[in-house]
Design a protein around this motif. Sequence first.
Motif, short mmCIF file in Angstrom:
data_model
loop_
_atom_site.label_atom_id
_atom_site.label_comp_id
_atom_site.label_asym_id
_atom_site.label_seq_id
_atom_site.Cartn_x
_atom_site.Cartn_y
_atom_site.Cartn_z
N GLY A 285 0.83 -1.20 0.00
CA GLY A 285 0.00 0.00 0.00
C GLY A 285 0.86 1.24 0.00
N GLY A 286 0.39 2.29 0.69
CA GLY A 286 1.10 3.56 0.68
C GLY A 286 1.58 3.97 2.06
N ARG A 287 2.48 4.90 2.08
CA ARG A 287 3.04 5.42 3.33
C ARG A 287 2.50 6.83 3.60
N VAL A 288 2.61 7.25 4.85
CA VAL A 288 2.10 8.54 5.29
C VAL A 288 3.24 9.38 5.81
N VAL A 289 3.24 10.65 5.47
CA VAL A 289 4.21 11.60 6.00
C VAL A 289 3.70 12.14 7.34
N ALA A 290 4.53 12.13 8.36
CA ALA A 290 4.17 12.65 9.68
C ALA A 290 5.23 13.63 10.14
N ILE A 291 4.84 14.56 11.00
CA ILE A 291 5.75 15.55 11.56
C ILE A 291 5.67 15.49 13.08
N GLN A 292 6.81 15.49 13.74
CA GLN A 292 6.84 15.51 15.19
C GLN A 292 7.96 16.42 15.67
N PRO A 293 7.79 17.05 16.84
CA PRO A 293 8.88 17.86 17.38
C PRO A 293 10.01 16.99 17.90
N VAL A 294 11.18 17.58 17.97
CA VAL A 294 12.38 16.88 18.41
C VAL A 294 12.95 17.60 19.62
N SER A 295 13.42 16.84 20.60
CA SER A 295 14.04 17.41 21.79
C SER A 295 15.48 16.92 21.91
N PHE A 296 16.31 17.76 22.51
CA PHE A 296 17.72 17.44 22.69
C PHE A 296 18.06 17.34 24.18
N GLY A 297 18.97 16.45 24.53
CA GLY A 297 19.45 16.34 25.89
C GLY A 297 20.44 17.46 26.20
N THR A 298 20.78 17.60 27.45
CA THR A 298 21.72 18.63 27.85
C THR A 298 23.11 18.42 27.23
N ASP A 299 23.39 17.19 26.84
CA ASP A 299 24.66 16.87 26.20
C ASP A 299 24.62 17.04 24.69
N GLY A 300 23.48 17.52 24.16
CA GLY A 300 23.34 17.72 22.73
C GLY A 300 22.79 16.52 21.99
N ILE A 302 20.17 13.80 20.51
CA ILE A 302 18.76 13.83 20.11
C ILE A 302 18.03 12.75 20.89
N LEU A 303 16.99 13.13 21.59
CA LEU A 303 16.25 12.16 22.39
C LEU A 303 15.38 11.28 21.49
N PRO A 304 15.29 9.97 21.79
CA PRO A 304 14.47 9.07 20.97
C PRO A 304 13.03 9.59 20.82
N ILE A 305 12.46 9.36 19.66
CA ILE A 305 11.14 9.88 19.31
C ILE A 305 10.13 8.74 19.37
N ARG A 306 9.10 8.90 20.16
CA ARG A 306 8.06 7.87 20.27
C ARG A 306 6.89 8.25 19.37
N MET A 307 6.57 7.36 18.43
CA MET A 307 5.45 7.62 17.52
C MET A 307 4.14 7.34 18.23
#
Length: 309
Positions: A285-300, A302-307
């Motif tokens: 079938g087809g795929r869907v485009v999604a947008i989510q915000p991203v957060s960074f730790g104090t060490d720079g 990228i924190l894992p993103i939960r869908m």
Amino acid sequence: MRRLLAMAAAAGLAVAAAAGPAQEVASVLTGADPDMEAGEDRYWIYPTGGGGLFAWSSVDMKHWERGPRLLSLAAIPWVGDDGAAVHHLWAPDMVAANGSHYLYYSIGPQHPTPSRIGVARCDTLQGPCTDSGKPLVNDGGHGFEAIDPAVFVDSKSGTPYLYAGGSAGATLRVWALRPDMVSIDHEVKVATPRHFTEGAFLFERNGTYYLSYSSGRYDNATYSVHYATAPSPTGPWRYAGRLLASDGKYKGPGHHAFLHDPRDGRWYIAYHRWEGQSGNGPYKGGRVVAIQPVSFGTDGSILPIRMTN
């Protein structure tokens, strides 16, 4: 993604989740391989799908409209030079430079002829776009697949870099472009980072360069997004972990782009995923485009993103 699928007709809803409170952000459209930009008082998504390359735009990142076609196979004069009977157009990347915009893209098939990368100059973020008249990367050679272009202009040196490659060869290559943005100056030898398959993307934050990419096979549960960091746009890469992976509801997240929003100062990721699928694949079938915000730790990091939805 190097493989094109028929696109489904309905879009879903995604709720963005990262560290801290979740923020609601709409899924955009059916499609794959999204690039995301901000400019001209709007947000822009450039996906694969729809019989060509189109710009989708929004003023609020929730309600999206498709604009005119930016580019079609018929508008690229060199497409048929390889003698292949059928061609595909995918994986667009829009870049601002020289007071203009440049749209990079993949042309296939990989077999029996090699895939190629092209570039078109665009008057605005919504076009019109005119092809440069020749491929930017014509033949990678030695099993390299010239696919999934992403261009990053280094603010420190002013040098534009082209990142490309992947899939069966799973090899990353980088070229420095000339200032005209439509021709190559020289190749920069780089290492291929751990777990790399395709769909590279590079951005810089606080002096650190982040190289993210897709790993696994595009149509099953192994497809995921990983990243590495470096002190320069060309490495050396330090593997930093996995950002997006299949879960019980959403499958095969990958081929993505990051955006630093000039309005709210936040970072976002646009990516595609399979919805309504079960098991480990292969998915149809087809795929869907999604947008989510991203957060960074104090060490720079990228924190894992939960869908979520």
